[in-house]
Design a protein around this motif. Sequence first.
Motif, PDB file in Angstrom:
ATOM      1  N   GLY A  86      33.732  -7.388  14.353  1.00 54.44           N
ATOM      2  CA  GLY A  86      34.509  -8.533  14.809  1.00 54.44           C
ATOM      3  C   GLY A  86      33.902  -9.841  14.337  1.00 54.44           C
ATOM      4  N   LEU A  87      32.612  -9.936  14.445  1.00 54.54           N
ATOM      5  CA  LEU A  87      31.883 -11.153  14.096  1.00 54.54           C
ATOM      6  C   LEU A  87      32.021 -11.467  12.612  1.00 54.54           C
ATOM      7  CD1 LEU A  87      29.916 -13.065  15.582  1.00 54.54           C
ATOM      8  CD2 LEU A  87      28.066 -11.635  14.766  1.00 54.54           C
ATOM      9  N   PHE A  88      31.864 -10.438  11.774  1.00 50.89           N
ATOM     10  CA  PHE A  88      31.984 -10.636  10.336  1.00 50.89           C
ATOM     11  C   PHE A  88      33.453 -10.590   9.905  1.00 50.89           C
ATOM     12  CE2 PHE A  88      27.612  -9.162  10.682  1.00 50.89           C
ATOM     13  CZ  PHE A  88      26.944  -9.941   9.767  1.00 50.89           C
ATOM     14  N   ARG A  89      34.333 -10.334  10.824  1.00 54.69           N
ATOM     15  CA  ARG A  89      35.750 -10.136  10.539  1.00 54.69           C
ATOM     16  C   ARG A  89      35.911  -9.164   9.379  1.00 54.69           C
ATOM     17  NH1 ARG A  89      37.717 -15.580   9.504  1.00 54.69           N
ATOM     18  NH2 ARG A  89      35.714 -16.253  10.272  1.00 54.69           N
ATOM     19  N   ASN A  90      35.270  -8.037   9.510  1.00 56.10           N
ATOM     20  CA  ASN A  90      35.159  -7.137   8.385  1.00 56.10           C
ATOM     21  C   ASN A  90      34.943  -5.716   8.893  1.00 56.10           C
ATOM     22  OD1 ASN A  90      34.260  -5.807   6.096  1.00 56.10           O
ATOM     23  ND2 ASN A  90      33.512  -7.752   5.290  1.00 56.10           N
ATOM     24  N   PRO A  91      35.870  -4.805   8.571  1.00 56.93           N
ATOM     25  CA  PRO A  91      35.789  -3.476   9.173  1.00 56.93           C
ATOM     26  C   PRO A  91      34.651  -2.611   8.622  1.00 56.93           C
ATOM     27  CG  PRO A  91      37.637  -3.614   7.670  1.00 56.93           C
ATOM     28  CD  PRO A  91      37.067  -4.982   7.761  1.00 56.93           C
ATOM     29  N   LEU A  92      33.943  -3.086   7.612  1.00 55.33           N
ATOM     30  CA  LEU A  92      32.893  -2.256   7.044  1.00 55.33           C
ATOM     31  C   LEU A  92      31.500  -2.643   7.540  1.00 55.33           C
ATOM     32  CD1 LEU A  92      34.123  -1.809   3.385  1.00 55.33           C
ATOM     33  CD2 LEU A  92      34.306  -0.261   5.304  1.00 55.33           C
ATOM     34  N   ALA A  93      31.426  -3.604   8.450  1.00 54.69           N
ATOM     35  CA  ALA A  93      30.112  -3.996   8.953  1.00 54.69           C
ATOM     36  C   ALA A  93      29.567  -2.897   9.856  1.00 54.69           C
ATOM     37  CB  ALA A  93      30.208  -5.303   9.717  1.00 54.69           C
ATOM     38  N   ASP A  94      28.295  -2.627   9.727  1.00 54.00           N
ATOM     39  CA  ASP A  94      27.609  -1.631  10.550  1.00 54.00           C
ATOM     40  C   ASP A  94      26.135  -1.943  10.432  1.00 54.00           C
ATOM     41  OD1 ASP A  94      27.222   1.337  11.652  1.00 54.00           O
ATOM     42  OD2 ASP A  94      25.941   1.117   9.901  1.00 54.00           O
ATOM     43  N   PRO A  95      25.386  -1.845  11.542  1.00 56.03           N
ATOM     44  CA  PRO A  95      23.971  -2.223  11.475  1.00 56.03           C
ATOM     45  C   PRO A  95      23.220  -1.523  10.348  1.00 56.03           C
ATOM     46  CG  PRO A  95      24.594  -1.691  13.732  1.00 56.03           C
ATOM     47  CD  PRO A  95      25.792  -1.412  12.880  1.00 56.03           C
ATOM     48  N   GLY A  96      23.583  -0.269  10.085  1.00 61.66           N
ATOM     49  CA  GLY A  96      22.911   0.458   9.018  1.00 61.66           C
ATOM     50  C   GLY A  96      23.322  -0.033   7.642  1.00 61.66           C
ATOM     51  N   ILE A  97      24.642  -0.171   7.450  1.00 62.93           N
ATOM     52  CA  ILE A  97      25.146  -0.496   6.124  1.00 62.93           C
ATOM     53  C   ILE A  97      24.746  -1.902   5.692  1.00 62.93           C
ATOM     54  CG2 ILE A  97      27.266  -0.882   4.822  1.00 62.93           C
ATOM     55  CD1 ILE A  97      28.450   1.426   6.504  1.00 62.93           C
ATOM     56  N   ILE A  98      24.745  -2.859   6.605  1.00 61.19           N
ATOM     57  CA  ILE A  98      24.424  -4.213   6.171  1.00 61.19           C
ATOM     58  C   ILE A  98      22.928  -4.513   6.264  1.00 61.19           C
ATOM     59  CG2 ILE A  98      26.729  -5.054   6.730  1.00 61.19           C
ATOM     60  CD1 ILE A  98      25.534  -6.456   9.129  1.00 61.19           C
ATOM     61  N   GLY A  99      22.105  -3.482   6.489  1.00 60.15           N
ATOM     62  CA  GLY A  99      20.666  -3.668   6.322  1.00 60.15           C
ATOM     63  C   GLY A  99      19.913  -4.082   7.566  1.00 60.15           C
ATOM     64  N   VAL A 100      20.605  -4.269   8.685  1.00 62.29           N
ATOM     65  CA  VAL A 100      19.919  -4.727   9.888  1.00 62.29           C
ATOM     66  C   VAL A 100      18.960  -3.659  10.412  1.00 62.29           C
ATOM     67  CG1 VAL A 100      20.230  -5.521  12.255  1.00 62.29           C
ATOM     68  CG2 VAL A 100      21.816  -6.250  10.488  1.00 62.29           C
ATOM     69  N   SER A 101      19.409  -2.395  10.359  1.00 60.16           N
ATOM     70  CA  SER A 101      18.537  -1.312  10.811  1.00 60.16           C
ATOM     71  C   SER A 101      17.275  -1.232   9.954  1.00 60.16           C
ATOM     72  CB  SER A 101      19.275   0.022  10.751  1.00 60.16           C
ATOM     73  OG  SER A 101      20.367  -0.006  11.624  1.00 60.16           O
ATOM     74  N   SER A 102      17.450  -1.378   8.634  1.00 57.81           N
ATOM     75  CA  SER A 102      16.288  -1.330   7.745  1.00 57.81           C
ATOM     76  C   SER A 102      15.330  -2.462   8.070  1.00 57.81           C
ATOM     77  CB  SER A 102      16.732  -1.457   6.290  1.00 57.81           C
ATOM     78  OG  SER A 102      17.717  -0.525   6.000  1.00 57.81           O
ATOM     79  N   GLY A 103      15.894  -3.660   8.299  1.00 62.63           N
ATOM     80  CA  GLY A 103      15.045  -4.797   8.640  1.00 62.63           C
ATOM     81  C   GLY A 103      14.261  -4.534   9.909  1.00 62.63           C
ATOM     82  N   ALA A 104      14.972  -4.003  10.929  1.00 61.64           N
ATOM     83  CA  ALA A 104      14.306  -3.706  12.194  1.00 61.64           C
ATOM     84  C   ALA A 104      13.232  -2.639  11.990  1.00 61.64           C
ATOM     85  CB  ALA A 104      15.333  -3.247  13.226  1.00 61.64           C
ATOM     86  N   ALA A 105      13.526  -1.644  11.141  1.00 52.82           N
ATOM     87  CA  ALA A 105      12.546  -0.584  10.880  1.00 52.82           C
ATOM     88  C   ALA A 105      11.305  -1.168  10.196  1.00 52.82           C
ATOM     89  CB  ALA A 105      13.173   0.494   9.996  1.00 52.82           C
ATOM     90  N   PHE A 106      11.535  -2.128   9.299  1.00 56.72           N
ATOM     91  CA  PHE A 106      10.415  -2.790   8.643  1.00 56.72           C
ATOM     92  C   PHE A 106       9.541  -3.496   9.683  1.00 56.72           C
ATOM     93  CE2 PHE A 106       8.937  -6.610   6.105  1.00 56.72           C
ATOM     94  CZ  PHE A 106       7.879  -5.929   5.523  1.00 56.72           C
ATOM     95  N   GLY A 107      10.205  -4.186  10.609  1.00 58.39           N
ATOM     96  CA  GLY A 107       9.459  -4.863  11.670  1.00 58.39           C
ATOM     97  C   GLY A 107       8.640  -3.869  12.485  1.00 58.39           C
ATOM     98  N   ALA A 108       9.282  -2.742  12.833  1.00 63.86           N
ATOM     99  CA  ALA A 108       8.574  -1.717  13.605  1.00 63.86           C
ATOM    100  C   ALA A 108       7.404  -1.155  12.804  1.00 63.86           C
ATOM    101  CB  ALA A 108       9.543  -0.601  13.983  1.00 63.86           C
ATOM    102  N   ALA A 109       7.640  -0.930  11.491  1.00 64.26           N
ATOM    103  CA  ALA A 109       6.597  -0.352  10.640  1.00 64.26           C
ATOM    104  C   ALA A 109       5.389  -1.278  10.549  1.00 64.26           C
ATOM    105  CB  ALA A 109       7.169  -0.066   9.253  1.00 64.26           C
ATOM    106  N   ILE A 110       5.656  -2.582  10.436  1.00 65.32           N
ATOM    107  CA  ILE A 110       4.550  -3.549  10.397  1.00 65.32           C
ATOM    108  C   ILE A 110       3.668  -3.355  11.615  1.00 65.32           C
ATOM    109  CG2 ILE A 110       3.968  -6.001  10.641  1.00 65.32           C
ATOM    110  CD1 ILE A 110       6.375  -6.664   8.985  1.00 65.32           C
ATOM    111  N   CYS A 111       4.346  -3.245  12.761  1.00 70.17           N
ATOM    112  CA  CYS A 111       3.605  -3.132  14.008  1.00 70.17           C
ATOM    113  C   CYS A 111       2.799  -1.831  14.069  1.00 70.17           C
ATOM    114  CB  CYS A 111       4.585  -3.221  15.161  1.00 70.17           C
ATOM    115  SG  CYS A 111       3.796  -3.631  16.692  1.00 70.17           S
ATOM    116  N   ILE A 112       3.423  -0.732  13.639  1.00 75.19           N
ATOM    117  CA  ILE A 112       2.748   0.573  13.737  1.00 75.19           C
ATOM    118  C   ILE A 112       1.540   0.643  12.824  1.00 75.19           C
ATOM    119  CG2 ILE A 112       2.981   3.033  13.275  1.00 75.19           C
ATOM    120  CD1 ILE A 112       5.943   2.698  13.837  1.00 75.19           C
TER     121      ILE A 112
END
Lengths: 338, 277
Positions: A86-112
Amino acid sequence: MDNRRWLWPCLLTALVITSLMSVSIGPLQISPSVSFSAVINWATQIDIGSVAPHEQLVIDQVRLPRTLLALAVGAVLAQCGAVMQGLFRNPLADPGIIGVSSGAAFGAAICIVLFPQGGEYAVAISAFLAGLVTTLVVYRLASSPSGTSVVLLLLSGVAVAALAGAGIGLLTYMADDMALRDLTLWQLGSIAGAQWHYVILSLIALAVVSWQFNRSAKALNALLLGEAEARHLGLDVDKLKLKLIVLCAIGVGISVAATGIIGFIGLVVPHLVRMMVGPDHKQLLPLSAILGAALLALADIGARAIVAPSELPVGLVTALIGAPFFIVLLLKQRSKLV
Amino acid sequence: MNNSTQSQPAAIAAHLSNVSRTTVIELEHLSVRIGQKPVLTDINLKLKAGEVTALLGPNGAGKSTLLKSLCQEIELEAGRINIHQQPLTQWDRQNLAKSLAVLPQHASLTFPFQVHQVVEMGLYPLTLSQQQGEQLIDSQLEQVALSHLKYRSYPTLSGGEKQRVQLARVLTQLAQSDKPPILLLDEPTSALDLAQQHRVLKLVKSLAHEQNYAVVVVLHDLNQASRYADRLVILQQGEVVSDGPPHEALTPATIRQVWQYDPIVVNEPGQLTPLLF
């Protein structure tokens, strides 16, 4: 018009059945009725009998946290996907597809890897912050005055995910054996070994995110008219966008910290719900939460059952279901994308 | 409204004498610059409730910019805008939305909402119970003659139907206004066929005359403007060059000056404003 009436009870029933299956199925077969009693025992702390102590132990320590985590993360990811679309007004947005999950995983990896003594919550916070930065970067890259373009959005996602992947790769190279195992598990996504504190954190995230998203349901509908039109309706568009982006980052960040990258739930579930009840966020968000919870619990059952007694990472299962779905969506949209 | 039995000037005169016309929009020394280019220079206008005001002028004259500055989409270089005697910048966004609405030129929706759900979006700034809201949606759909399409999917509608759905949404937004509502329209007829154009303009005109709306509309078609508007404001290179009722504001001399075009003038019996080609 009235198709919503049957959908609510149907999805809720599916949710209950899946949950019960999830606590029953595993290397130690426990019948659904015994599982049910065990869950009641656990919830009320009153022994109603008929459950063997070892069965009760398995349910309390392994199956129940695992099931609850799958339900919470599934519900959060599905709602975050719906809100991002809804926010991107775009039916293909998904946390995984647009890289948000990867970014969050990177943040988690830094910490670990770099701050192993930081504790469990440090991982969640770091995943949230990295997820927030990633969302903002992708949003900026993909935005133009006329909305977000699909091509820019997906390409920004690819670029950001590649960058985060490189970062995770670097960290993997630096990591010791213990951290390495954690990292590998994460990138695949797994609900095995669910710990109670992550279950509680995810349930809190679910409560906050669902509450706030549902309060914004009407505003999200109005936003789909276009940003200028939404402003003319009296909406504080910038405030709304910031709020939703932060909430998505919280949801995705905590989910990633708890289970690693689980893709496609946020893409598939809102689409299925839209096909059934239409795009109105007042219906879409709660039903996505229910279906997302049920679907991830089901995928987790699959992860346990397919190669039993061994296990697959659940992220593989969701990708196996979700990626073909994504391809079908791309094909349907192909004429608009070129 | 019935132009076929009553001549246009008589209709306007009758209308003007009936309505007490309050000023709802005041523009004082309004100037707007886009980059280095002055787009509007020292505009002073008072727009009134109960009137349809058409903004006319060649491309680049500043019509759309003027409309955009009224809906706060553009920063002013100088001057001020008052809406209902209060500076535009001091309005609470949601309160303003209750008495000022904008009909977009064409609104596309990413997802297939049903018609009533699109109209429902107009309820956003209002505080109504669910039942009141539903009644309002029904009555506005009836006003634009689209009740039969209530459950249709918006993307499947024709351009004219979409425009009317958007109009119903905008009218829903204005339904609770405690002051004369202000309706801004940017080239509402550009994507419509002939019959739909007249249908929309007729509806808009009746809103002004029967429900005391202040309507400001950007139009390209001069004949439509002089048929449906009570007042024409003609812009040229960011300045008002002519302002008044159609028969005074839009003369062949003005057209030659503003559009650099020599029109063919056809006088129509019973009409004060001639047809221009």
